[in-house]
Enzyme design. Structure first.
Site, PDB file in Angstrom:
ATOM      1  CB  CYS A  24       3.041  28.187   0.947  1.00 41.35           C
ATOM      2  SG  CYS A  24       3.802  28.879  -0.532  1.00 41.35           S
ATOM      3  CB  CYS A  27       6.943  25.849  -1.891  1.00 39.73           C
ATOM      4  SG  CYS A  27       7.182  27.470  -1.138  1.00 39.73           S
ATOM      5  CB  CYS A  42      10.851  64.047   9.116  1.00 41.05           C
ATOM      6  SG  CYS A  42      11.621  64.572   7.576  1.00 41.05           S
ATOM      7  CB  CYS A  64      14.492  61.244   6.527  1.00 35.66           C
ATOM      8  SG  CYS A  64      14.930  62.866   7.166  1.00 35.66           S
ATOM      9  CG  ASP A  74     -12.274  24.243   6.490  1.00 36.90           C
ATOM     10  OD1 ASP A  74     -12.907  23.598   5.651  1.00 36.90           O
ATOM     11  OD2 ASP A  74     -11.442  23.725   7.261  1.00 36.90           O
ATOM     12  CG  ASP A 127      -6.559  23.559   7.380  1.00 36.78           C
ATOM     13  OD1 ASP A 127      -6.180  24.265   6.430  1.00 36.78           O
ATOM     14  OD2 ASP A 127      -6.828  22.357   7.268  1.00 36.78           O
ATOM     15  CG  ASP A 157      -9.253  25.473   4.212  1.00 37.20           C
ATOM     16  OD1 ASP A 157      -9.895  24.761   3.434  1.00 37.20           O
ATOM     17  OD2 ASP A 157      -9.321  25.356   5.442  1.00 37.20           O
TER      18      ASP A 157
END
Length: 903
Positions: free
Chosen positions: A15, A18, A127, A130, A551, A751, A755
């Site tokens: 992304c 990064c 349950c 738990c 967009d 997109d 964006d």
């Protein structure tokens, strides 16, 4: 200075955040300048002063940020594939928005942490209590950043710092809490499914054994009602000893799991369902054993005297209770398994073998053995084994399993194909670009599994209730005993049975299943329609959206220019104009030029030979056709050629430009001949989708970097009245924030790449996905088909799923609200009470009803009322209320036969 330009291949970036993280890490190094990082090309370039820094230090810094890297020599290198992160990067950067990527991954914002994300398969949970116990235990572990447990999926997702703990220690934490755990990976999926199937069958076998041991006691109970049955006269003296012998293995061998679970929860200073079952059965068994031993002491006989049964024995109560609880667990496991059928169906779509070219021959190999770069052959009617790019041949491919679109898509040279889709007509060869866990199918499956393991905010309510539920129930049970025995003067037997019934019926299983089962079915159903919902939070957020920002480019429009008008200002016909224009533009690489050439091709107009072609940057192109020099370009090119635009031509060109179209003027050396206008046109589906969204009373806004004229033209065409034009990509998120400040709940549809900041800022990010990049999108919801109609479908699915969650929570609380008073014998004077064994069965039915209600989401259809789903909850309420009443009346009959009800 020893400056050198370095080219670096970087793997693991998913992304825009990064890109920023890697860029910032590199810019902090001495001697580094001009850093450019591109996640789509998996590469970075920079200027490095090698007298100040060694290249190995550059690689080390990138790897410390959580990515893998290597320096390459070829400056023309360009990766055409978006690589899937390796294990470490995948563990620390899942499919998230850029903002989430940083917030959820401190390692990516600070290299001090070494994070990993692991998924644990859990077993032994009974349950919601738990699940809460396991979650709390994991979150207390040093080094664990965040742990979430999904009771319905029986999985735990743990984000932890590898410098402080590891997966072995995490598994030990789960085991100390009284449950089992194992690490699972995408490759283990089939093994994990097989293990769960075996566990379900093991539950069935244990139930059958328990039923076999309990059945004689059930027959003894019938003998009390039906004196004509065989043994009604001879067997009663033996009831006690036989029941004791049969009840011991049920209570202490088959039921040992409940004692173990209770002990684990007590060590963690909490209670769970095991605590309830263990306490309830021990009370019934212990009370019966006490009276049996007292009878032996008083009579010196292990059998009933005078042909009668020994009084005050309720061994069958504990045995039946354990048996019915086991039956409920088996049925619940079966039903929960059906909530994940969407994933199983997707996995079944995958091809089992692939036809590969190797060493000059074509061989069939298992699809798991295909590697990147393999050349594969696909024939008509075959499934495409992996993702790739067509090298030769032409066909039509049915991609409905991904897009939901039933019409096959034409594919030819250079087109991408998706693994598991169906080749319908021709044969073709393609090169494998994504295999194994990198394929689109594998990424979609992983995305769905992550979503199904997530929690919706509404789950917090259920978690809070479940956390207090068991202690409150134990308090009610104790109060029930005290009131009946000490205040109302009832018998010890009657009071203990009332207390035990309360303990058993109040298990929070249904509460724990209410949210996750609906999310599992809802996200699976969305995947069938090409709508990938990344968890419970987006589902809940979509329910409250009142404003949607779109967009323009690639979202409302097709995202690429197309010819809209062909104008002739001379004796040439429009066909002649496009013939000359297409011939000139054929040799240009400009997107506008390519759209004109493709338009000519689509109208079967063959290009003519062009001599002396020349591209004129910023203006257009020129060339010689049959001895005549022609020009096509913008106004500046026409002015350079000192050609005059007649007023009528000027008016028409201006009119087209006002409509937001780019006008390319065609001329020879003497005069203007015609014009071709090009624009990014709206998708055919956009207008209908906008109309449907308007019907939902939503505020709709279009945002774009284009000029006001272009924006207004597109907005008017599709029916949007409000536009935000000339907005830079980096400013889109600010516009979203401004809307939010006015109190709006905003969804952003874009997109997913350009964006990204706006998608992260919005309350709900909806990304338009395409091809094999779909699972890498940054939105909370990904629309595989690039169709705005799916925005409507996503909102409808969200509404129905959230409605189902609320219904489930109502069911869970409704059963306890009506069940606990009946079990506590509040309505005993009206002939309504509930024995422990039937209370256990009623508890199991409540869980099954919640799962069944969630499964009704599978009947969801876009733009259609789901009448079955609407009516079924009412039917189930009536049905289960009737069953509760039936059980209560049957219990009353049993009680009248065996005990004396106080007056």
């Amino acid at each position: 200075m020893m400056n050198k330009k370095l080219f670096i291949q970087i793997q693991g970036m998913t992304c825009p955040s990064c890109e920023k993280i890697v860029t910032q890490a590199l810019e902090e190094l001495p001697g580094i300048s001009e850093v450019v990082v591109n996640k789509d090309e998996n590469r970075g370039t920079l200027e490095a002063d090698l007298s100040l820094i060694d290249p190995s230090q550059i690689i080390q810094v990138i790897e410390e940020a959580g990515y893998s890297a290597q320096i390459i020599e070829d400056e023309n290198f360009k990766s055409h594939q978006i690589q899937t992160p390796d294990q470490s990067s995948a563990a620390t950067c899942p499919v998230l928005s850029p903002e989430q990527c940083i917030n959820d991954n401190p390692k990516r914002s600070s290299s001090k942490l070494d994070q990993q994300r692991v998924t644990l398969s859990l077993s032994g949970m009974h349950c919601a209590s738990c699940a809460a116990l396991v979650e709390r235990s994991l979150n207390k572990k040093s080094g664990v950043i965040r742990a979430t447990v999904n009771f319905a999926a029986e999985k735990a997702t743990v984000l932890f710092d590898r410098s402080e703990t590891n997966t072995t220690e995490l598994i030990d934490v789960v085991k100390k809490a009284g449950y089992d755990a194992r690490v699972i990976t995408p490759e283990d999926r089939e093994k994990e499914n097989q293990r769960k199937r075996e566990e379900v069958m093991a539950q069935w076998r244990i139930f059958l054994i328990s039923l076999f041991l309990s059945s004689p006691m059930m027959y003894f109970m019938f003998l009390d009602f039906f004196k004509w049955l065989p043994g009604a006269i001879t067997l009663p003296p033996y009831f006690g000893i036989i029941s004791l012998i049969l009840a011991i293995p049920v209570q202490f061998i088959i039921g040992f799991r409940f004692y173990r679970g209770m002990w684990s929860s007590l060590r963690m200073k909490t209670f769970n369902m095991d605590s309830l079952v263990a306490l309830g059965t021990t009370v019934a068994f212990g009370y019966s054993l006490f009276h049996y031993l007292s009878y032996i002491y008083e009579t010196s006989s292990i059998l009933g005297l005078f042909g009668r049964k020994i009084p005050e024995l309720y061994f069958e109560t504990s045995a039946f209770l354990i048996t019915f609880v086991l039956l409920g667990k088996y049925l619940e496991a079966q039903a929960k398994g059906r909530t994940s059928e969407a994933i199983q169906k997707l996995l079944e779509l995958q091809a089992k073998t692939a036809r590969v070219k190797r060493n000059g021959s074509i061989i069939d190999i298992p699809v798991e053995e295909v590697v990147k770069g393999d050349i594969l052959v696909v024939r008509p009617g075959e499934k495409i084994p992996v993702d790739g790019e067509i090298l030769s041949g032409h066909s039509a491919v049915d991609e409905s399993m991904v897009t939901g679109e039933s019409i096959p898509v034409d594919k030819g040279l250079g087109d991408m194909v998706i693994g598991a889709t169906l080749n319908t007509l021709g044969s073709f060869e393609f090169v494998a670009t994504r295999v194994g866990s990198e394929t689109m199918l594998a990424q979609i499956v992983q995305l769905i599994e992550d979503a199904q393991g997530s929690k919706a905010p509404i789950q917090a309510f259920a978690d809070r209730v479940a956390a207090w539920f068991v202690p409150v129930v134990l308090g009610i049970a104790a109060g029930t005993f005290i009131i009946w025995y000490f205040i109302l003067g009832s018998s010890l037997t009657y009071s203990l049975m009332a207390m035990t019934s309360v303990i058993v019926i109040a298990c929070p299983c249904a509460l724990g299943l209410a949210t996750p089962t609906a999310i599992m079915v809802g996200t699976g159903k969305g995947a069938e329609y090409g709508i990938l919902v990344k968890g419970g939070e987006p589902l809940e957020a979509a329910k409250s959206i009142d404003t949607i920002v779109f967009d323009k480019t690639g979202t409302i429009t097709q995202g690429k220019p197309a010819v809209t008008n062909v104008e002739s200002f001379s004796a040439l016909s429009p066909q002649g104009i496009i013939e000359l224009a297409g011939s000139l533009e054929k040799l240009s690489e400009h997107p506008l030029a390519q759209s004109i050439f493709q338009h000519a091709q689509s109208h079967n107009i063959s290009p003519r030979e062009v001599d002396h072609f020349e591209a004129l940057p910023g203006r257009g192109v020129k060339g010689n056709i049959d001895g005549t020099n022609y020009f096509i370009g913008n106004r500046k090119l026409i002015a350079d050629q000192q050609l005059h635009l007649p007023q009528s031509v000027e008016d028409r060109v201006s009119q087209l430009e006002i409509q937001g179209k780019t006008v390319m003027i065609l001329a020879d050396e003497k005069s203007v001949l015609g014009a071709v206008s090009v624009a990014d046109i709206a998708k055919e589906t956009s207008k209908k989708a906008i109309e449907k969204l308007k019907e939902r009373d939503l505020d709709l806004v279009m945002i774009t970097g284009d000029n006001q004229n272009t924006a207004q033209a597109i907005a008017q065409e599709v029916g949007i009245s409000k536009t935000l034009a000339e907005v830079l990509p980096e400013d889109k998120s600010q516009q979203i924030a401004q809307l939010q400040k006015t109190g709006k709940k905003v969804a952003m549809v874009g997109d997913g790449i350009n964006d990204a900041p706006a998608l992260a800022q919005a309350d709900l990010g909806i990304a338009m996905g395409s091809g094999t990049d779909v699972a890498m999108e940054t939105g909370d919801i990904v629309l595989v088909k690039n169709d705005l109609n799916d925005v409507v479908t996503a909102l409808e699915l969200s509404e129905e799923t959230m409605g189902k969650i609320k219904q489930n929570l109502f069911f869970a609380l409704f059963y306890n609200l009506i069940g606990i008073p009946i079990a506590a014998r509040v309505f005993a004077s009206f002939g309504l009470l509930l024995n422990p064994e039937l209370a256990g069965l009623a508890m199991a039915l409540s869980s099954i009803s919640v799962v069944t209600n969630s499964l009704l989401l599978r009947t969801f259809r876009p733009r259609k009322r789901n009448y079955l789903s609407m009516v079924a909850p009412i039917i189930m309420i009536l049905l289960f209320t009737y069953i509760f009443t039936l059980f209560a009346r049957f219990s009353t009959t049993m009680s009248n036969m065996m005990t004396t009800i106080p007056k």
